[in-house]
Design a protein around this motif. Structure first.
Motif, PDB file in Angstrom:
ATOM      1  N   GLU A 167      -9.100 120.600  45.355  1.00 35.56           N
ATOM      2  CA  GLU A 167      -9.762 119.753  46.357  1.00 35.56           C
ATOM      3  C   GLU A 167     -10.623 118.652  45.734  1.00 35.56           C
ATOM      4  OE1 GLU A 167     -12.894 122.682  45.191  1.00 35.56           O
ATOM      5  OE2 GLU A 167     -10.728 122.746  45.403  1.00 35.56           O
ATOM      6  N   LEU A 168     -10.858 118.711  44.433  1.00 33.07           N
ATOM      7  CA  LEU A 168     -11.729 117.736  43.776  1.00 33.07           C
ATOM      8  C   LEU A 168     -10.955 116.473  43.409  1.00 33.07           C
ATOM      9  CD1 LEU A 168     -13.929 119.941  41.415  1.00 33.07           C
ATOM     10  CD2 LEU A 168     -14.562 118.884  43.579  1.00 33.07           C
ATOM     11  N   ASP A 169     -11.121 115.451  44.251  1.00 34.96           N
ATOM     12  CA  ASP A 169     -10.443 114.177  44.003  1.00 34.96           C
ATOM     13  C   ASP A 169     -10.833 113.587  42.651  1.00 34.96           C
ATOM     14  OD1 ASP A 169      -9.252 114.399  46.465  1.00 34.96           O
ATOM     15  OD2 ASP A 169     -10.647 113.033  47.468  1.00 34.96           O
ATOM     16  N   ILE A 170     -12.100 113.769  42.262  1.00 28.84           N
ATOM     17  CA  ILE A 170     -12.567 113.197  40.996  1.00 28.84           C
ATOM     18  C   ILE A 170     -11.811 113.801  39.812  1.00 28.84           C
ATOM     19  CG2 ILE A 170     -14.521 114.795  40.717  1.00 28.84           C
ATOM     20  CD1 ILE A 170     -14.574 111.069  39.779  1.00 28.84           C
ATOM     21  N   ALA A 171     -11.454 115.083  39.896  1.00 30.10           N
ATOM     22  CA  ALA A 171     -10.691 115.717  38.817  1.00 30.10           C
ATOM     23  C   ALA A 171      -9.295 115.111  38.733  1.00 30.10           C
ATOM     24  CB  ALA A 171     -10.623 117.221  39.030  1.00 30.10           C
ATOM     25  N   LEU A 172      -8.670 114.875  39.893  1.00 24.28           N
ATOM     26  CA  LEU A 172      -7.344 114.246  39.906  1.00 24.28           C
ATOM     27  C   LEU A 172      -7.415 112.817  39.366  1.00 24.28           C
ATOM     28  CD1 LEU A 172      -6.129 115.530  43.377  1.00 24.28           C
ATOM     29  CD2 LEU A 172      -5.183 116.155  41.137  1.00 24.28           C
ATOM     30  N   LEU A 173      -8.440 112.087  39.749  1.00 24.18           N
ATOM     31  CA  LEU A 173      -8.613 110.721  39.260  1.00 24.18           C
ATOM     32  C   LEU A 173      -8.789 110.707  37.744  1.00 24.18           C
ATOM     33  CD1 LEU A 173      -9.098 107.676  39.725  1.00 24.18           C
ATOM     34  CD2 LEU A 173     -11.515 108.241  40.016  1.00 24.18           C
ATOM     35  N   GLU A 174      -9.657 111.572  37.232  1.00 28.53           N
ATOM     36  CA  GLU A 174      -9.883 111.621  35.782  1.00 28.53           C
ATOM     37  C   GLU A 174      -8.621 112.053  35.040  1.00 28.53           C
ATOM     38  OE1 GLU A 174     -12.369 110.512  34.038  1.00 28.53           O
ATOM     39  OE2 GLU A 174     -13.567 109.987  35.789  1.00 28.53           O
ATOM     40  N   LEU A 175      -7.849 112.959  35.633  1.00 27.89           N
ATOM     41  CA  LEU A 175      -6.586 113.369  35.014  1.00 27.89           C
ATOM     42  C   LEU A 175      -5.623 112.182  34.956  1.00 27.89           C
ATOM     43  CD1 LEU A 175      -4.836 115.601  33.811  1.00 27.89           C
ATOM     44  CD2 LEU A 175      -4.187 116.246  36.151  1.00 27.89           C
ATOM     45  N   ALA A 176      -5.563 111.410  36.024  1.00 20.22           N
ATOM     46  CA  ALA A 176      -4.703 110.224  36.030  1.00 20.22           C
ATOM     47  C   ALA A 176      -5.133 109.225  34.965  1.00 20.22           C
ATOM     48  CB  ALA A 176      -4.727 109.574  37.419  1.00 20.22           C
ATOM     49  N   VAL A 177      -6.434 109.031  34.813  1.00 15.56           N
ATOM     50  CA  VAL A 177      -6.947 108.107  33.787  1.00 15.56           C
ATOM     51  C   VAL A 177      -6.561 108.609  32.397  1.00 15.56           C
ATOM     52  CG1 VAL A 177      -9.050 107.191  32.725  1.00 15.56           C
ATOM     53  CG2 VAL A 177      -8.817 107.219  35.218  1.00 15.56           C
ATOM     54  N   SER A 178      -6.669 109.909  32.177  1.00 11.86           N
ATOM     55  CA  SER A 178      -6.303 110.463  30.859  1.00 11.86           C
ATOM     56  C   SER A 178      -4.810 110.313  30.597  1.00 11.86           C
ATOM     57  CB  SER A 178      -6.729 111.926  30.760  1.00 11.86           C
ATOM     58  OG  SER A 178      -8.130 112.024  30.680  1.00 11.86           O
ATOM     59  N   TYR A 179      -3.973 110.555  31.628  1.00 11.81           N
ATOM     60  CA  TYR A 179      -2.531 110.351  31.461  1.00 11.81           C
ATOM     61  C   TYR A 179      -2.222 108.890  31.154  1.00 11.81           C
ATOM     62  CZ  TYR A 179      -0.784 114.954  32.878  1.00 11.81           C
ATOM     63  OH  TYR A 179      -0.462 116.284  32.928  1.00 11.81           O
ATOM     64  N   GLU A 180      -2.907 107.977  31.834  1.00  5.61           N
ATOM     65  CA  GLU A 180      -2.693 106.553  31.600  1.00  5.61           C
ATOM     66  C   GLU A 180      -3.079 106.186  30.170  1.00  5.61           C
ATOM     67  OE1 GLU A 180      -4.491 102.347  33.169  1.00  5.61           O
ATOM     68  OE2 GLU A 180      -4.204 103.928  34.642  1.00  5.61           O
ATOM     69  N   GLU A 181      -4.197 106.735  29.715  1.00  2.24           N
ATOM     70  CA  GLU A 181      -4.624 106.462  28.348  1.00  2.24           C
ATOM     71  C   GLU A 181      -3.623 107.033  27.337  1.00  2.24           C
ATOM     72  OE1 GLU A 181      -8.533 106.007  25.748  1.00  2.24           O
ATOM     73  OE2 GLU A 181      -8.381 105.674  27.894  1.00  2.24           O
ATOM     74  N   ALA A 182      -3.104 108.217  27.626  1.00  2.00           N
ATOM     75  CA  ALA A 182      -2.104 108.826  26.729  1.00  2.00           C
ATOM     76  C   ALA A 182      -0.861 107.944  26.677  1.00  2.00           C
ATOM     77  CB  ALA A 182      -1.744 110.232  27.198  1.00  2.00           C
ATOM     78  N   HIS A 183      -0.466 107.406  27.817  1.00  2.00           N
ATOM     79  CA  HIS A 183       0.688 106.510  27.870  1.00  2.00           C
ATOM     80  C   HIS A 183       0.434 105.225  27.078  1.00  2.00           C
ATOM     81  CE1 HIS A 183       4.251 104.497  29.377  1.00  2.00           C
ATOM     82  NE2 HIS A 183       3.493 103.481  29.752  1.00  2.00           N
ATOM     83  N   ASP A 184      -0.761 104.682  27.202  1.00  2.63           N
ATOM     84  CA  ASP A 184      -1.113 103.455  26.478  1.00  2.63           C
ATOM     85  C   ASP A 184      -1.084 103.664  24.967  1.00  2.63           C
ATOM     86  OD1 ASP A 184      -1.406 102.137  28.853  1.00  2.63           O
ATOM     87  OD2 ASP A 184      -3.598 102.155  28.839  1.00  2.63           O
ATOM     88  N   LEU A 185      -1.389 104.880  24.517  1.00  2.00           N
ATOM     89  CA  LEU A 185      -1.427 105.162  23.076  1.00  2.00           C
ATOM     90  C   LEU A 185      -0.036 105.411  22.515  1.00  2.00           C
ATOM     91  CD1 LEU A 185      -4.587 107.442  22.896  1.00  2.00           C
ATOM     92  CD2 LEU A 185      -4.385 105.048  22.192  1.00  2.00           C
ATOM     93  N   SER A 186       0.922 105.745  23.383  1.00  2.21           N
ATOM     94  CA  SER A 186       2.266 106.081  22.862  1.00  2.21           C
ATOM     95  C   SER A 186       3.139 104.865  22.692  1.00  2.21           C
ATOM     96  CB  SER A 186       2.944 107.077  23.793  1.00  2.21           C
ATOM     97  OG  SER A 186       3.111 106.539  25.080  1.00  2.21           O
TER      98      SER A 186
END
Length: 186
Positions: A167-186
């Motif tokens: 239910e924590l939208d902030i956790a989903l948002l932070e997970l999306a940001v981390s995935y985006e950062e992982a994608h940017d590094l690859s």
């Protein structure tokens, strides 16, 4: 209480004040909305609480945590006015009750503000040692992981938070940001 903290095995005695406690619960509810207007209202209520009861560590910690979130709320917030208050509130929370998980989390936010990542990580880990059930602290620790280049660890931690608290939208948002950062590094 200071003697209790030092010699009493960490046992604290808290005074009850129903009016103060009701105000605190109201402020926490506003804080949890994670919206600019609500955050400003919550901080104002926490400031009323600490003015009324300057020995209430939980209110100082909550005030610091509210102020720590302001930097993400928008450019209208005067960081020059808010950030020094964050430091004062976090340091007072620690002084009053270093065994309170929220005090340690507030200290972690202070270190994040100053980009002292190792100190922030230590404070957040201490908060979780005291109370491992705080999703906001797990999220903050994952943000430190991401800011220090440990993207895989950030993603793993945030996946655990999302699994436990979908239910924590902030956790989903932070997970999306981390995935985006992982994608940017690859």
């Amino acid at each position: 209480n200071r003697l209790r903290l030092e010699f009493g095995g960490g046992q604290r005695r808290h005074q009850t004040d129903p009016a103060r406690d009701l105000l605190f619960v109201r402020a926490r509810g506003l804080q949890e909305r994670r919206h600019r207007t609500s955050a400003l209202e919550a901080a104002a209520l926490f400031e009323q609480i600490v003015a009324r009861d300057p020995g209430y560590a939980a209110a100082f910690a909550a005030l610091a945590r509210s102020l720590g979130g302001f930097s993400r709320l928008g450019p209208e917030i005067d960081a020059g006015a808010v950030l020094p208050k964050l430091g004062e509130a976090a340091r007072e929370a620690i002084r009053l009750d270093p065994l309170l998980a929220d005090s340690q989390a507030a200290l972690g936010l202070l270190h994040v503000r100053d980009r002292q990542w190792a100190s922030a990580e230590a404070a957040f880990e201490q908060a979780l040692k005291i109370d491992p059930s705080l999703p906001s602290v797990h999220i903050a620790l994952a943000q430190v992981d991401r800011n220090t280049g440990r993207i895989t660890e950030s993603i793993q931690a945030l996946r655990r938070v999302v699994a436990l608290h979908p239910e924590l939208d902030i956790a989903l948002l932070e997970l999306a940001v981390s995935y985006e950062e992982a994608h940017d590094l690859s």
